[in-house]
Design a protein around this motif. Structure first.
Motif: not given
Length: 339
Positions: A20, A27, A43-44, A61, A72-73, A89, A94, A97
């Motif tokens: 991330p 995205r 990862y976001t 998100l 997702v972070q 999330a 996702y 997490i």
């Protein structure tokens, strides 16, 4: 009973992931990276709990199913807020997490989260426990070896112990200390020395805990070297600045063919995604800013970057502009200095 390693491995990407990175792994970047590897976990950017709870969730998100496996972070330190954000999330779909216990920025320190949580292992445990109670997908932690004057042997063990006691499904360790005073976030990516041995010792002490290492991994051979010691590798800037190296991830690390033959085919594969984004009002630059290093090492790479940095910035730039940039690149390989 499924072990933590099996749980993460079954999600298709724990062995290799792209880190991330703030302002980078949005995205559009993830859609591009997915054309280069089917197996890498993406990862976001870090998203704070406050933004998730009170902001535009679709903007923060939203992602396309083609990005999977994607995680997702989250950034935060209030267990209740993290649980609520994790639930939101997970509802978005996702696969994981991840809690940020590694970012050293001033803004993050002011919010009492990120790397400063290395000083509060019990709070890290409380956060993990709250998220684990809220969601069924894996909950992981990304941390540092320690911060400031901490003893990395003590600090890393304390965070790992608290996270494991709370049921964490995996730990990603950036193999550097973070200096919260006196160094910028940029300097914190280079100045503290890497210590892969410390991460390897943690893995040896906790063989049941899935552990991935991050920091300074520049290419696939380096990733393979680290995989001799831990369960996964997370690559950051190298994957972003030289994205074509991701073409080697599936064949070299997973024994599967790459999704496309080469960088040129990756651009073609991304075109329908870009066309859809342009139709939604995005500018070409939203995609191409992540692609500037794609042709590193080929004659014409500089002309490719220059065209995207000029014509590609125009409000009406479209797929034709991208094709014009690609046409400047030779399909014959050349030494890196020829770029």
């Amino acid at each position: 009973m499924t072990t933590p390693i099996e749980k993460l491995s079954n999600l298709n990407g724990w062995r290799f992931s792209v880190a991330p990175m703030m302002d980078w792994t949005d995205r559009q970047c993830r859609a591009f990276h997915r054309t280069l590897s089917r197996r890498a976990r993406l990862y976001t950017e870090m998203v704070t709990t406050g933004a998730v709870l009170h902001g535009d969730r679709e903007r923060l998100l939203g992602f396309d199913a083609s990005e999977h496996p994607v995680a997702v972070q989250l950034g935060g330190s209030d267990p209740g807020d993290l649980a609520a954000a994790a639930r939101i999330a997970a509802d978005f779909g996702y696969a994981e997490i991840n809690l940020n216990v590694g970012c050293p920025s001033d803004r993050v320190q002011e919010g009492r989260f990120g790397a400063c949580l290395m000083r509060e292992p019990s709070l890290v445990g409380d956060c993990v426990a709250a998220m684990k109670a809220a969601v069924s997908v894996p909950v992981t932690v990304k941390c540092r070896l320690g911060v400031d004057e901490q003893d990395i042997e003590v600090a890393l063990d304390a965070v790992a112990e608290a996270a494991v006691a709370a049921g964490v499904d995996g730990l990603v360790v950036h193999a550097r200390k973070a200096w919260l005073k006196g160094l910028s976030p940029r300097e914190n990516r280079d100045v503290p020395p890497l210590d892969y041995g410390r991460v390897a010792r943690l893995k040896a002490a906790r063989p049941e805990l899935p552990i991935a290492v991050n920091g300074g991994i520049a290419d696939i051979p380096a990733a393979k070297a680290r995989l001799a010691e831990v369960d996964g590798v997370m690559m950051g800037r190298a994957a972003y600045t030289d994205p074509a190296l991701l073409l080697a991830v599936d064949p070299e690390l997973f024994g599967e063919p790459a999704p496309v033959a080469d960088a040129f085919a990756a651009v073609e594969a991304l075109e329908p995604v870009i066309a859809e984004g342009l139709a939604r009002g995005l500018r070409l630059h939203a995609y191409t800013r992540h692609m500037l290093g794609l042709f590193n090492g080929r004659p014409g790479a500089r002309a490719f970057r220059r065209h995207l940095a000029t014509a590609g910035m125009a409000p009406d730039a479209g797929l034709g502009t991208l094709r014009e940039a690609v046409a400047r690149v030779s399909r014959e390989r050349a030494p890196a200095q020829a770029a």
